[in-house]
Design an enzyme around this catalytic site. Structure first.
Site, PDB file in Angstrom:
ATOM      1  N   LYS A  22       0.748  -1.261   0.010  1.00  0.00           N
ATOM      2  CA  LYS A  22      -0.102   0.172  -0.092  1.00  0.00           C
ATOM      3  C   LYS A  22       0.882   1.291   0.318  1.00  0.00           C
ATOM      4  O   LYS A  22       0.787   1.996  -0.840  1.00  0.00           O
ATOM      5  CB  LYS A  22      -0.765  -0.067   1.213  1.00  0.00           C
ATOM      6  CG  LYS A  22      -1.728   1.394   1.503  1.00  0.00           C
ATOM      7  CD  LYS A  22      -2.377   1.392   2.584  1.00  0.00           C
ATOM      8  CE  LYS A  22      -1.486   1.500   4.141  1.00  0.00           C
ATOM      9  NZ  LYS A  22      -1.322   2.968   4.530  1.00  0.00           N
ATOM     10  N   CYS A 117      -5.625  12.840  13.285  1.00  0.00           N
ATOM     11  CA  CYS A 117      -5.684  11.457  13.019  1.00  0.00           C
ATOM     12  C   CYS A 117      -5.414  10.573  14.323  1.00  0.00           C
ATOM     13  O   CYS A 117      -5.094  11.084  15.132  1.00  0.00           O
ATOM     14  CB  CYS A 117      -4.232  11.294  12.134  1.00  0.00           C
ATOM     15  SG  CYS A 117      -3.751   9.819  11.714  1.00  0.00           S
ATOM     16  N   ARG A 122       0.379  14.415  13.505  1.00  0.00           N
ATOM     17  CA  ARG A 122       0.810  14.373  12.083  1.00  0.00           C
ATOM     18  C   ARG A 122       0.835  15.589  11.165  1.00  0.00           C
ATOM     19  O   ARG A 122       0.076  15.636  10.309  1.00  0.00           O
ATOM     20  CB  ARG A 122       0.024  13.061  11.464  1.00  0.00           C
ATOM     21  CG  ARG A 122       0.269  11.857  12.089  1.00  0.00           C
ATOM     22  CD  ARG A 122      -0.707  10.772  11.252  1.00  0.00           C
ATOM     23  NE  ARG A 122       0.028  10.119  10.283  1.00  0.00           N
ATOM     24  CZ  ARG A 122      -0.158   9.082   9.486  1.00  0.00           C
ATOM     25  NH1 ARG A 122      -1.352   8.656   9.535  1.00  0.00           N
ATOM     26  NH2 ARG A 122       0.645   8.942   8.507  1.00  0.00           N
TER      27      ARG A 122
HETATM   28  N1  EPU Z   1       6.400  14.650  10.668  1.00  0.00           N
HETATM   29  C1  EPU Z   1       6.382  16.071  11.140  1.00  0.00           C
HETATM   30  N2  EPU Z   1       6.240  17.082  10.103  1.00  0.00           N
HETATM   31  C2  EPU Z   1       6.007  16.274   8.794  1.00  0.00           C
HETATM   32  C3  EPU Z   1       5.884  15.114   8.430  1.00  0.00           C
HETATM   33  C4  EPU Z   1       6.002  14.388   9.836  1.00  0.00           C
HETATM   34  O1  EPU Z   1       6.544  16.467  12.353  1.00  0.00           O
HETATM   35  O2  EPU Z   1       6.023  17.172   7.840  1.00  0.00           O
HETATM   36  C5  EPU Z   1       6.271  13.738  11.880  1.00  0.00           C
HETATM   37  C6  EPU Z   1       4.988  12.877  12.364  1.00  0.00           C
HETATM   38  O3  EPU Z   1       4.246  13.768  12.918  1.00  0.00           O
HETATM   39  C7  EPU Z   1       5.698  11.522  12.950  1.00  0.00           C
HETATM   40  C8  EPU Z   1       6.870  11.519  12.204  1.00  0.00           C
HETATM   41  O4  EPU Z   1       7.525  12.682  11.527  1.00  0.00           O
HETATM   42  O5  EPU Z   1       5.699  11.827  14.174  1.00  0.00           O
HETATM   43  C9  EPU Z   1       7.071  10.197  11.296  1.00  0.00           C
HETATM   44  O6  EPU Z   1       5.931  10.698  10.205  1.00  0.00           O
HETATM   45  P1  EPU Z   1       6.057  10.428   8.630  1.00  0.00           P
HETATM   46  O7  EPU Z   1       5.942  11.650   7.882  1.00  0.00           O
HETATM   47  O8  EPU Z   1       7.276   9.427   8.425  1.00  0.00           O
HETATM   48  O9  EPU Z   1       4.690   9.439   8.488  1.00  0.00           O
HETATM   49  P2  EPU Z   1       3.846   9.498   7.273  1.00  0.00           P
HETATM   50  O10 EPU Z   1       4.631   9.798   5.861  1.00  0.00           O
HETATM   51  O11 EPU Z   1       2.594  10.338   7.347  1.00  0.00           O
HETATM   52  C10 EPU Z   1       4.097   7.009   6.648  1.00  0.00           C
HETATM   53  C11 EPU Z   1       3.216   5.646   6.086  1.00  0.00           C
HETATM   54  C12 EPU Z   1       2.827   5.275   7.561  1.00  0.00           C
HETATM   55  C13 EPU Z   1       3.787   4.978   8.457  1.00  0.00           C
HETATM   56  C14 EPU Z   1       4.724   6.021   8.579  1.00  0.00           C
HETATM   57  C15 EPU Z   1       6.068   5.607   9.581  1.00  0.00           C
HETATM   58  C16 EPU Z   1       2.480   6.297   4.023  1.00  0.00           C
HETATM   59  C17 EPU Z   1       1.222   6.496   2.988  1.00  0.00           C
HETATM   60  N3  EPU Z   1       2.146   6.184   5.338  1.00  0.00           N
HETATM   61  O12 EPU Z   1       3.392   7.834   7.067  1.00  0.00           O
HETATM   62  O13 EPU Z   1       1.826   4.241   7.347  1.00  0.00           O
HETATM   63  O14 EPU Z   1       3.194   4.718   9.960  1.00  0.00           O
HETATM   64  O15 EPU Z   1       4.970   6.502   7.432  1.00  0.00           O
HETATM   65  O16 EPU Z   1       6.712   4.876   8.931  1.00  0.00           O
HETATM   66  O17 EPU Z   1       3.441   5.792   3.539  1.00  0.00           O
HETATM   67  C18 EPU Z   1       0.252   2.743   7.909  1.00  0.00           C
HETATM   68  O18 EPU Z   1       0.373   2.238   6.728  1.00  0.00           O
HETATM   69  O19 EPU Z   1      -0.642   2.271   8.634  1.00  0.00           O
HETATM   70  C19 EPU Z   1       0.731   3.869   8.107  1.00  0.00           C
HETATM   71  C20 EPU Z   1       0.130   4.728   9.059  1.00  0.00           C
END
Ligand code: EPU
Length: 421
Positions: A22, A117, A122
């Site tokens: 996914k 969320c 996030r």
């Molecule tokens: N964060 C910030 N600022 C930002 C972006 C992120 O502070 O601009 C913080 C977030 O709040 C969090 C951390 O950085 O504490 C990591 O978040 P990340 O951005 O890596 O998460 P994401 O990209 O939103 C993806 C996956 C998630 C998975 C996370 C961590 C996708 C579509 N989603 O989310 O998948 O948990 O990386 O590996 O790739 C799932 O599949 O159930 C899922 C939630």
């Protein structure tokens, strides 16, 4: 709303085919917005989040054709609008992934700001800061991100925190920017590598994917025609079925998997007592009917233990021998499943970002509610070992990320039924 009924107590045994990932399919579908020529994407999992992404692209004017093997042809040559509405973004935060490609190729985008969320706040500040540093003019008003740019300019970006979709958004934006972009402290997740491979196949120049430093030499356009790209197997789905087999004392062989992407998870499963054998694209786990031993884990960005497997290991520890300490460092509020597990008799104490799980011999069935995707997986796993019939409500969460979960588990001998509402 559909429910799942699970009667616990059966060891899972048999073979399964793992679906496409996914979290690779979502950025790759968004990445297809960068291509002037049609692209075909294969091994796309049949999931709710994929349908949402297709709807989002469709509304922009992207032509999508799905063939009988579920290959998706994406033709972004005739986009009419650059808008991602709140009604879609609120159901899937990954919609933010259209921002980078739209801005980079068309010079404008209007994307709803994702809201709160179930697993934490996030924010997307790092996505926006990165795009602004590349020359975009970004305004947030009325709940929408309004972004415009002439042509984005490559620059050096040092991310404050490792972010998966943030890295992906900025990589896609940089693909068509003028000059070279360097992203430091980039996410190293396999799904980031899959996106880079996809973009490179279209003619992009992304180097360093899988390391903490990405170098992207911007090109004028991505227009290599007739390309087909297969999404990599889902490592989290793989890990979830391995835990299911380990918890139930079973034996499974998972095909079309990529065990090399699961090192941190396999170490913990072996420590729990599982015998594991791997080939390049298959993995076999045998628990020999034993009860697992507790394991302690600490989540962190790849290659460390994935936060997306944390809930499943809480479920396993709940019935394991001993005490497991689970520390969540990626998201601040990813323990919503704990309260539901307690309703099934689990002995879990929460102390800030740590769960202390004392294993008990068995859980007892209860009506429970899914709150997010991986929390739902945890409850399904708990149901597989609980005494009696567990009823899980709000399972639409699970349909976002697990393809045909009840069919796959039934194939392994589980007693599980979907009750349509
Ligand atoms: N964060 C910030 N600022 C930002 C972006 C992120 O502070 O601009 C913080 C977030 O709040 C969090 C951390 O950085 O504490 C990591 O978040 P990340 O951005 O890596 O998460 P994401 O990209 O939103 C993806 C996956 C998630 C998975 C996370 C961590 C996708 C579509 N989603 O989310 O998948 O948990 O990386 O590996 O790739 C799932 O599949 O159930 C899922 C939630």
């Amino acid at each position: 709303m559909d429910k799942l009924h699970i009667t616990g107590g059966k060891p899972l045994c048999g073979e399964l085919r793992i679906s496409g990932a996914k979290n690779a399919a979502l950025p790759i579908l968004a990445g297809a917005l960068l291509s002037e020529a049609p692209v075909t994407i294969g091994n796309v999992p049949h999931l709710h989040d994929i349908t949402t992404t297709m709807e989002l692209l469709g509304r922009m004017g992207v032509q999508l054709v799905v063939d009988e093997k579920l290959n998706i042809e994406v033709d972004s040559s005739s986009i009419q609008n650059f808008y991602a509405p709140y009604e879609l973004v609120k159901t899937m935060r990954a919609s933010i992934l259209v921002l980078g490609p739209l801005l980079s190729r068309f010079g404008r985008a209007e994307v709803s700001l994702p809201g709160g969320c179930a697993i934490g706040t996030r924010p997307v500040n790092l996505h926006l800061q990165g795009l602004a540093a590349m020359g975009a003019d970004i305004n947030v008003r009325n709940g929408y991100i309004h972004a415009v740019a002439k042509r984005l300019k490559g620059c050096r970006l040092v991310l404050d925190q490792v972010t998966v979709t943030g890295t992906e958004n900025l990589m896609m934006a940089a693909a068509l920017a003028e000059g070279k972009t360097v992203i430091e402290n980039a996410a190293r997740e396999p799904e980031v590598i899959d996106l880079a491979n996809f973009l490179n196949q279209l003619g992009a120049q992304v180097r360093g994917a899988g390391t903490g430093i990405l170098e992207i030499e911007g090109v004028e356009s991505l227009d290599r025609p007739g390309r087909h790209y297969n999404i990599l197997p889902d490592r989290i789905e793989t890990g979830t079925y391995l835990v299911a087999a380990a918890m139930t004392g079973g034996r499974v062989k998972l095909k079309n998997a990529r065990p090399a992407l699961l090192d941190a998870v396999l170490v913990k499963l072996r420590a729990a007592g599982a015998e594991i054998r791997v080939g390049e694209n298959w993995i076999e786990l045998d628990m020999h009917g034993r009860r697992p031993c507790s394991v302690s884990i600490r989540t962190a960005p790849y290659p460390a233990f994935p936060t997306d497997m944390q809930a499943q290991f809480i479920a396993m520890n709940a019935i394991a021998e001993g005490v497991g300490i689970i520390t969540e460092t990626v998201f601040e509020n990813r323990f919503m499943h704990v309260q539901e597990m307690q309703r099934m008799g689990a002995d879990i104490k929460l102390e800030s970002n740590t769960a202390i799980v004392k294993g008990i011999p068995w859980l007892t069935a209860a009506p429970v509610m899914a709150t997010d995707l991986r929390a739902s997986a945890c409850l399904v796993l708990a149901g597989l070992v609980a005494e009696g019939k567990t009823v899980i409500e709000r399972i639409y969460h699970i349909d976002r990320g697990y393809e045909c979960i009840e069919e796959k588990l039934s194939q392994l001998g589980a007693e599980i039924r979907r009750i349509p509402h």
